[in-house]
Design an enzyme around this catalytic site. Structure first.
Site, PDB file in Angstrom:
ATOM      1  N   LYS A  39      51.211   6.159  25.261  1.00 15.85           N
ATOM      2  CA  LYS A  39      52.203   6.028  24.323  1.00 15.85           C
ATOM      3  C   LYS A  39      52.013   4.692  23.375  1.00 15.85           C
ATOM      4  O   LYS A  39      52.123   3.563  23.821  1.00 15.85           O
ATOM      5  CB  LYS A  39      53.766   5.895  24.954  1.00 15.85           C
TER       6      LYS A  39
ATOM      7  N   ARG B  50      54.704   6.951  13.607  1.00 14.44           N
ATOM      8  CA  ARG B  50      54.182   8.189  13.618  1.00 14.44           C
ATOM      9  C   ARG B  50      54.006   8.659  12.308  1.00 14.44           C
ATOM     10  O   ARG B  50      54.532   8.526  11.621  1.00 14.44           O
ATOM     11  CB  ARG B  50      55.322   9.159  14.308  1.00 14.44           C
TER      12      ARG B  50
ATOM     13  N   PHE C 104      47.289  12.757  18.334  1.00 13.46           N
ATOM     14  CA  PHE C 104      47.715  13.496  19.418  1.00 13.46           C
ATOM     15  C   PHE C 104      48.089  14.994  19.449  1.00 13.46           C
ATOM     16  O   PHE C 104      48.192  15.671  20.454  1.00 13.46           O
ATOM     17  CB  PHE C 104      48.653  12.624  20.397  1.00 13.46           C
TER      18      PHE C 104
HETATM   19  P1  AMP Z   1      60.687   7.484  21.245  1.00 14.88           P
HETATM   20  O1  AMP Z   1      60.227   7.075  19.610  1.00 14.88           O
HETATM   21  O2  AMP Z   1      60.656   6.287  22.180  1.00 14.88           O
HETATM   22  O3  AMP Z   1      61.291   8.504  21.471  1.00 14.88           O
HETATM   23  O4  AMP Z   1      59.047   7.930  21.553  1.00 14.88           O
HETATM   24  C1  AMP Z   1      58.608   8.939  20.813  1.00 14.88           C
HETATM   25  C2  AMP Z   1      57.543   8.451  19.894  1.00 14.88           C
HETATM   26  O5  AMP Z   1      56.346   7.982  20.386  1.00 14.88           O
HETATM   27  C3  AMP Z   1      56.897   9.646  18.797  1.00 14.88           C
HETATM   28  O6  AMP Z   1      57.777   9.985  17.829  1.00 14.88           O
HETATM   29  C4  AMP Z   1      55.448   9.081  18.578  1.00 14.88           C
HETATM   30  O7  AMP Z   1      56.137   8.165  17.238  1.00 14.88           O
HETATM   31  C5  AMP Z   1      55.265   7.877  19.508  1.00 14.88           C
HETATM   32  N1  AMP Z   1      54.054   8.213  20.165  1.00 14.88           N
HETATM   33  C6  AMP Z   1      53.085   7.258  20.731  1.00 14.88           C
HETATM   34  N2  AMP Z   1      52.003   7.900  21.157  1.00 14.88           N
HETATM   35  C7  AMP Z   1      52.446   9.331  21.396  1.00 14.88           C
HETATM   36  C8  AMP Z   1      51.639  10.378  21.906  1.00 14.88           C
HETATM   37  N3  AMP Z   1      50.419  10.062  22.750  1.00 14.88           N
HETATM   38  N4  AMP Z   1      52.110  11.603  21.955  1.00 14.88           N
HETATM   39  C9  AMP Z   1      53.428  11.704  21.263  1.00 14.88           C
HETATM   40  N5  AMP Z   1      54.103  10.789  20.695  1.00 14.88           N
HETATM   41  C10 AMP Z   1      53.738   9.469  20.675  1.00 14.88           C
END
Ligand code: AMP
Length: 589
Positions: A254, A259, A345
């Site tokens: 992650k 994004r 990804f």
């Molecule tokens: P969160 O913002 O904590 O809800 O986490 C989701 C966000 O993690 C996504 O919207 C992406 O911007 C980010 N992200 C980072 N690495 C990845 C990955 N390998 N797959 C999907 N999302 C990712």
């Protein structure tokens, strides 16, 4: 054909604004839609959202508060000081316009009734105005609208100018109302799907009004039109995640960045954020690196854009990227100052084929098949396993490298890309919330890496160590690249060259291969954001966890060369362990 009165809209807004219950709001809105001529539903939906175009088109009215105040003055001629006072007393633009209209001395002799079409067309004209004279033109148009409005209309016009409608109306409620008006309640999922695919409620409304539910068949994923992003759920432990995902899943790194949904075709690359903002112009470097990475392909891909320190290779905190945003005019230097990498990804579309309704494994395969990786564009790291210990080890590894955590992705047959929804196909697992390092540390320089970019020809980053007093050795703990001013950078060769040796010093314990090595002599004061477990550093190796050492993330030179300290006076490995404990306990509180 006559256009719908704008007053009708303003009256509906007035009721919706004070309505709390979603069902009642839906009914109000549905009633408004029913009264709207088919050819005006698009405009009505946009005005209800306080917009003139979908977000991803980036069309803005560009009306400042000052301009709005001046327009209110010109339309009402009440003293400017009164307008200012209304503003300061906390009213929003709408309330100020309403009050000002109420206080207006005389009703003008000639006014034209406002209708939806002339309000919308005037706003479009305003958005198109640019260059010299544009402010004057905008002012004239705004004053024209206000001059012809009632107090109630002025309230919502002014809110439209400021881009804040304050109706408390969620997009989901507009979707409910569209379904009820043009199809049935039961069809709302299809309406929502259409919105998630084209990210434009007004377009969805227009198709529904013109052709009924079948009209939505015209909507499909299009290159250049962003889809609403798929989101993830969370669970508190890795075993629970594995169980939820039927005993096997893909764990992806992650990344902590921004994004990006990239729409790539032969002649154009466009970048959109999770909020569907078009950020193509802010990331010319991403556009430049995506072109060769997807040469000859037409595709829609998703990834995370992460700032990197080109000298340490370390990924930097996400905020560094946001510093670049909003700097539209001085972007040139920001692009060099904050270089970024892109970790991809997902692949949603490739060469004429929509892959959103295919499982994760297939989309990942498509992504791997069409990318030419480079130093700056890479596939997101992934580990496929059913073993929670292996997954936990991977998680620790990611944290050690500065990652935020991992995202588990379902491998099931229905692990589709669900645009715009949060679902169990993706489950995130992040580390506990971190705290700052409790104190600065004094670290010894034991190695260095060649500089890149502005630091070419000089040292780029320094390999820093703590002193393990029990064993009399120096253990690496971080790669230090920031906090140096030009003077210190220039002084580094002179400072270090007398200590240069051709291999790691016999008392230095390092798993890293530096470009230059030094005998431990010079001590610098360093502050970091936090201490993490690390598979590549040797400080306190195996003490906090087997096969792991401790590392300092985001280290920064504090401008203090500890000439008063010899290498054995540096922060010890034991002290680092104690700092790590303090930090972990604080984090747990
Ligand atoms: P969160 O913002 O904590 O809800 O986490 C989701 C966000 O993690 C996504 O919207 C992406 O911007 C980010 N992200 C980072 N690495 C990845 C990955 N390998 N797959 C999907 N999302 C990712």
């Amino acid at each position: 054909m006559t256009s719908m009165e704008y007053l009708k809209l303003a009256e509906a807004f007035e009721i919706i604004e004070v309505t709390r219950k979603r069902l009642e709001m839906t009914d109000m809105l549905a009633e408004l839609f029913q009264q709207t001529p088919v050819n005006e539903i698009e405009m009505v939906i946009r005005l209800t959202q306080g917009k003139i175009a979908p977000d991803f088109e980036g069309i803005e009215l560009g009306i400042s508060d000052t301009l709005a105040q001046e327009a209110i003055y010109q339309a009402t001629r009440i003293p400017k000081i009164t307008i200012k006072r209304l503003w300061i007393s906390g009213g929003d633009t709408g309330t100020v316009a309403y009050e000002a209209m109420e206080q207006k001395k005389q009703t003008p002799l000639f006014t034209d009734k406002l209708d939806v079409k002339n309000v919308y067309d005037t706003l479009i004209d305003i958005s198109k105005a640019s260059g010299t004279g544009s402010q004057k033109f905008k002012l004239k148009m705004l004053a024209f609208l206000l001059h012809n409005s009632t107090s109630l209309e002025a309230k919502y016009l002014a809110r439209t100018f400021s881009g804040k409608m304050r109706l408390g109306l969620a997009n989901m409620t507009i979707i409910d109302a569209l379904a009820v008006t043009y199809a049935t309640k039961e069809d709302r999922d299809k309406v929502e799907w259409a919105y998630n695919t084209c990210s434009d409620l007004a377009r969805v409304g227009k198709l529904l009004a013109e052709k009924g539910l079948e009209g939505l068949d015209d909507i499909s994923l299009e290159v250049g039109v962003p889809l609403r992003a798929m989101l993830c759920e969370r669970l508190p432990s890795i075993p629970e995640i594995i169980e939820k995902l039927n005993d096997k899943c893909a764990f992806e790194y992650k990344y902590d960045g921004l994004r990006i949904q990239a729409h790539i075709s032969d002649d154009k690359i466009e970048l959109f954020t999770r909020q569907l903002e078009n950020v193509t112009s802010q990331f010319p470097d991403i556009v430049k690196m995506l072109a060769p990475a997807f040469h000859g392909k037409e595709c829609v891909i998703e990834g995370e854009c992460v700032p990197v320190d080109i000298n340490t290779g370390e990924m930097l905190p996400f905020q560094v990227v946001s510093r670049r945003r909003g700097r539209k005019h001085e972007l040139g230097s920001a692009v060099d100052e904050f270089p970024v990498m892109l970790f991809l990804f997902d692949c949603l579309y490739l060469d004429g084929q929509d892959y959103t309704q295919t499982p994760y494994t297939n989309r990942r395969k498509m992504l791997e098949s069409c990318i030419f990786e480079s130093e700056r564009v890479k596939l997101a790291e992934v580990l496929i396993t059913d073993d929670s210990e292996k997954a936990d080890e991977y998680f620790q590894n990611v944290i050690g490298k500065g990652g935020e955590g991992i995202i588990a992705k379902s491998l099931a047959d229905d692990s589709f890309y669900r645009a715009g929804s949060r679902g169990w196909n993706w489950i995130k697992f992040k580390r506990d919330y971190k705290t700052e390092m409790a104190d600065t540390v004094d670290l010894v320089i034991v190695g260095a890496f060649s500089g890149k970019g502005k630091r070419a020809g000089n040292y780029g980053a320094l390999l820093m160590a703590t002193y393990n007093a029990d064993e009399g050795v120096f253990e690496t703990v971080t790669k230090l690249g920031s906090g140096f001013d030009d003077e210190m950078l220039a002084a580094l060769p002179e400072l270090l060259d007398e200590h240069k040796i051709d291999k790691p010093h016999k008392l230095v314990n390092s798993k890293m291969k530096a470009d230059y090595w030094f005998e431990p002599a010079i001590v610098l004061e360093v502050r970091g954001a936090e201490i993490t477990l690390s598979p590549i550093h040797t400080c306190a190796i195996n003490l906090a966890k087997e096969n792991y050492g401790l590392a300092i993330r985001f280290p920064r030179y504090m401008g203090i060369l500890r000439q008063d300290k010899g290498p054995e006076d540096a922060t010890t490995t034991d002290e680092m362990l104690a700092l790590y404990d303090i930090q972990s306990n604080r984090g747990g509180e």
